[in-house]
Structure formats: structure tokens, C-alpha cells
Write a protein that holds these residues in place. Structure first.
Motif, PDB file in Angstrom:
ATOM      1  N   ALA A 188       7.854  62.462  46.722  1.00 50.85           N
ATOM      2  CA  ALA A 188       7.163  61.343  46.385  1.00 50.85           C
ATOM      3  C   ALA A 188       6.501  61.644  45.051  1.00 50.85           C
ATOM      4  N   VAL A 189       5.577  62.995  44.975  1.00 54.08           N
ATOM      5  CA  VAL A 189       4.956  63.206  43.892  1.00 54.08           C
ATOM      6  C   VAL A 189       5.695  63.732  42.859  1.00 54.08           C
ATOM      7  N   ALA A 190       6.788  64.350  43.227  1.00 52.51           N
ATOM      8  CA  ALA A 190       7.839  64.854  42.144  1.00 52.51           C
ATOM      9  C   ALA A 190       8.266  63.511  41.167  1.00 52.51           C
ATOM     10  N   ARG A 191       8.684  62.514  42.093  1.00 54.97           N
ATOM     11  CA  ARG A 191       9.254  61.310  41.357  1.00 54.97           C
ATOM     12  C   ARG A 191       8.078  60.762  40.348  1.00 54.97           C
ATOM     13  N   TYR A 192       6.784  60.693  40.868  1.00 60.22           N
ATOM     14  CA  TYR A 192       5.752  59.945  40.005  1.00 60.22           C
ATOM     15  C   TYR A 192       5.638  60.746  38.996  1.00 60.22           C
ATOM     16  N   LEU A 195       8.482  60.110  36.591  1.00 61.31           N
ATOM     17  CA  LEU A 195       8.441  58.811  35.815  1.00 61.31           C
ATOM     18  C   LEU A 195       7.540  58.726  34.811  1.00 61.31           C
ATOM     19  N   PHE A 196       6.094  59.302  35.120  1.00 59.69           N
ATOM     20  CA  PHE A 196       5.203  59.368  34.292  1.00 59.69           C
ATOM     21  C   PHE A 196       5.455  60.083  32.826  1.00 59.69           C
ATOM     22  N   ASN A 197       6.062  61.320  33.090  1.00 58.07           N
ATOM     23  CA  ASN A 197       6.271  62.291  31.855  1.00 58.07           C
ATOM     24  C   ASN A 197       7.303  61.508  31.016  1.00 58.07           C
ATOM     25  N   ARG A 198       8.265  60.580  31.491  1.00 57.68           N
ATOM     26  CA  ARG A 198       9.286  60.247  30.756  1.00 57.68           C
ATOM     27  C   ARG A 198       8.723  58.860  30.319  1.00 57.68           C
ATOM     28  N   ARG A 199       7.561  58.371  30.674  1.00 61.94           N
ATOM     29  CA  ARG A 199       7.040  57.081  30.112  1.00 61.94           C
ATOM     30  C   ARG A 199       7.583  56.036  30.718  1.00 61.94           C
ATOM     31  N   ASP A 200       8.107  55.963  31.702  1.00 59.75           N
ATOM     32  CA  ASP A 200       8.761  54.946  32.723  1.00 59.75           C
ATOM     33  C   ASP A 200       7.797  53.950  33.346  1.00 59.75           C
ATOM     34  N   ARG A 205       5.184  51.307  37.817  1.00 63.53           N
ATOM     35  CA  ARG A 205       4.627  49.916  38.655  1.00 63.53           C
ATOM     36  C   ARG A 205       5.538  49.614  40.015  1.00 63.53           C
ATOM     37  N   ALA A 206       6.766  49.848  39.873  1.00 60.52           N
ATOM     38  CA  ALA A 206       7.643  49.105  41.076  1.00 60.52           C
ATOM     39  C   ALA A 206       7.188  50.130  42.189  1.00 60.52           C
ATOM     40  N   LEU A 207       6.521  51.265  42.258  1.00 60.10           N
ATOM     41  CA  LEU A 207       6.173  52.029  43.247  1.00 60.10           C
ATOM     42  C   LEU A 207       4.692  51.463  44.013  1.00 60.10           C
ATOM     43  N   ILE A 278       2.912  53.442  46.762  1.00 55.84           N
ATOM     44  CA  ILE A 278       1.567  53.845  46.371  1.00 55.84           C
ATOM     45  C   ILE A 278       0.527  53.052  47.073  1.00 55.84           C
ATOM     46  N   SER A 279      -0.213  53.389  47.902  1.00 55.88           N
ATOM     47  CA  SER A 279      -1.311  52.492  48.505  1.00 55.88           C
ATOM     48  C   SER A 279      -2.751  52.657  47.820  1.00 55.88           C
TER      49      SER A 279
END
Length: 302
Positions: A188-192, A195-200, A205-207, A278-279
Motif C-alpha cells: 500500500a505504501v509503495a503504491r502511494y 503514484l506521488f513520485n509520478r505525480r499521478d 485521489r482514487a485511494l 486511505i482513511s
């Protein structure tokens, strides 16, 4: 035309809160070591300043604000520690000879340096009276008389606690293990981070869960995907920010670098997840002093 009572009260409130904000880093140095956690220490600071905001109208002497804030923070930390059933109590013995002059000798300087270098988490191995006295004296350089007044102890008791705390801290540091290596990042953290570092930003927001909350210490809490989504819009306007998975105090966090090539992160954030969404987001961008004492372990890049 002179200001009315309400204007004067508002000005006084603003002045008091500005002074309180300046004390945040110093309060955190104390609370983090008392709690044994930079994260829990910041929570205590936040609670303390919230109480200050409520009680600010009753404050008559600005010169007393610092002592009052430390007393409130100390009591709040003790309440939390009691609730965890880890408070230790020890008898007061005869005071040792502890220096308290403007020009401490070489041994005093060495002891203070050791306290400042000691990992925050190790302070929890000291009984609370020793812990409080040691932090106030050797980390914050408070006069012994002021420490006695804050903690409600006699001067001899403060000296005794300090002498025993210094001896015990040296024993703890002598056998302390090296900082543990970071565990691998969760999916989960690796995905976040990816996505952030790719500026996606749309991917991030979909998370967000439908009831997601964002907490930034000096700002109101944001609630819901629309409001929290503005968090990513702000970062979209900041060039060079780079994230990396990390671990802190047994918690998986995310290190934030102002620029990709920076040797050290500027602050961190941590997330809570529920059913893959993400809660909760806690972002420490506005209280960067928290990372100064953090034992942050970065996850090696894959």
C-alpha cells in the motif's frame, strides 16, 4: 478612537498564541522524550496548545506562559503514561552533588551532550521523575530551581533524580543496540509513494476513503475526498518534492524530501488504511521540528 474590549481581547489572544507557537519546538523536545516517541510527543504538544487556546483569556502575565505551557504538557503526558500503566515511582534519597552554575565543568558538559544524543525511545527506560528532570536539565538546560517549581519537588530531590538519571542513562547507552534496519515497504505504501513520485494525483485521489481525514498540526482537520483531495493539489504546485518509504518507532511512515537529491528528508507523513483505502493522513509539513529527534529508517530502494 481606541479599540474596544473585544479588539483588545483578540489582540491579546493573537499575541499569546504567537508566543505559544514559538515554544512548540522546545515543548516537543521535552514531550517526545517524556513519551519516548516523537509522534506521541507532538500529540501532547497539540493537546497543550489546544488547551492554551481555550484558557488564553485567563492568562494575565505573558511572562508566565512558558512555565504554564510546560506544566500543562507535563501533566498531559503523565495522564497518557498512566493510562498505559507504565509509570514508575521511586523513593527520594539524599541529594547528590549536582552542579547548576553558569559555567558547567567538563563532566557536566559531557553528560548534557550524552542526553542530547540519546535516542528518544531510550528515555522510557528511566522512571518518570528521573526522566523529567534529566530532559529539563540536560536537554533543555533549565535551572534546577525552575525544574523543582515545575515538578513540585524540592531542590534536593531534583538533584538526586538528576544524578541517578545521568548514571542510568550512561548504562542504557552502553548496552543499547544499534538502530534497527528498516523493514520492506508494504504494498500500500509503495503504491502511494510510486503514484506521488509520478505525480499521478488522480490515482492518489482514487485511494481516498469516503470518510478520509487529513490532519496537519497547525491547520483545521480536513474531512472527505473532496476536501482532502486539495492536499494533492497543493503538492502538485510544489516542484521537486519526493517521497520514500520509511519506518519510525515501529510505524510505517513516508519520508518527504524537498528535492529529489536531498541527503535527508525534511519531514514525514503517515497513513492509515481500511479495506485498501486511505482513511487517515497525518502530515508533519508544518511542524518540521518533529523530525529532528526522529530515528527514521529509510527503506532501501528496490
Amino acid at each position: 478612537m481606541s479599540d474596544g474590549p473585544q479588539d483588545q481581547q483578540d489582540a491579546r489572544r493573537a499575541e499569546l498564541m504567537a508566543l505559544a507557537e514559538k515554544l512548540r519546538p522546545e515543548l516537543h523536545r521535552y514531550c517526545a522524550r517524556l513519551m519516548g516517541s516523537v509522534i506521541d510527543g507532538e500529540d501532547v504538544v497539540q493537546d497543550t496548545l489546544t488547551k492554551a487556546l481555550v484558557a488564553v483569556g485567563e492568562m494575565r502575565d505573558l511572562a508566565m506562559l512558558r512555565a504554564w505551557l510546560f506544566r500543562v504538557a507535563h501533566n498531559r503526558a503523565l495522564d497518557l503514561l498512566r493510562s498505559r500503566a507504565i509509570r514508575a515511582v521511586e523513593p527520594i534519597e539524599a541529594a547528590d552533588d549536582v552542579a547548576d552554575d553558569a559555567a558547567p565543568d567538563a563532566v557536566e558538559v559531557m553528560m548534557r551532550d550524552e542526553a542530547i544524543r540519546t535516542a528518544v525511545s531510550r528515555f522510557t527506560e528511566l522512571p518518570i521523575p528521573q526522566r523529567s528532570v534529566l530532559i529539563l536539565k540536560d536537554v533543555l538546560d533549565e535551572p534546577l530551581a525552575d525544574i523543582a517549581a515545575l515538578l513540585g519537588l524540592t531542590l534536593d530531590s531534583v538533584k538526586a533524580h538528576l544524578a541517578r538519571a545521568r548514571a542510568r542513562l550512561s548504562e542504557i547507552n552502553a548496552v543499547a543496540e544499534a538502530r534497527p534496519a528498516a523493514r520492506p515497504a508494504s504494498d500500500a505504501v509503495a503504491r502511494y509513494v510510486s503514484l506521488f513520485n509520478r505525480r499521478d494525483w488522480d490515482g492518489l485521489r482514487a485511494l481516498l476513503a469516503h470518510d478520509v481525514k487529513l490532519h496537519q498540526s497547525t491547520h483545521p482537520i480536513r474531512v472527505g475526498p473532496a476536501d482532502v483531495g486539495m492536499f494533492f493539489s497543493i503538492y502538485a504546485g510544489m516542484d521537486g518534492v519526493w517521497l520514500a518509504p520509511a519506518w519510525l518507532e515501529g510505524r510505517e511512515v513516508i519520508a518527504v524530501f524537498e528535492r529529489h537529491g536531498d541527503p535527508q528528508p525534511s519531514y514525514f507523513m503517515w497513513l492509515s488504511w481500511r479495506d485498501g483505502k486511505i482513511s487517515f493522513i497525518r502530515d508533519y509539513r508544518y511542524v518540521r521540528y518533529v523530525i529532528a529527534d526522529a530515528e527514521l529508517a529509510l527503506v532501501p530502494p528496490v
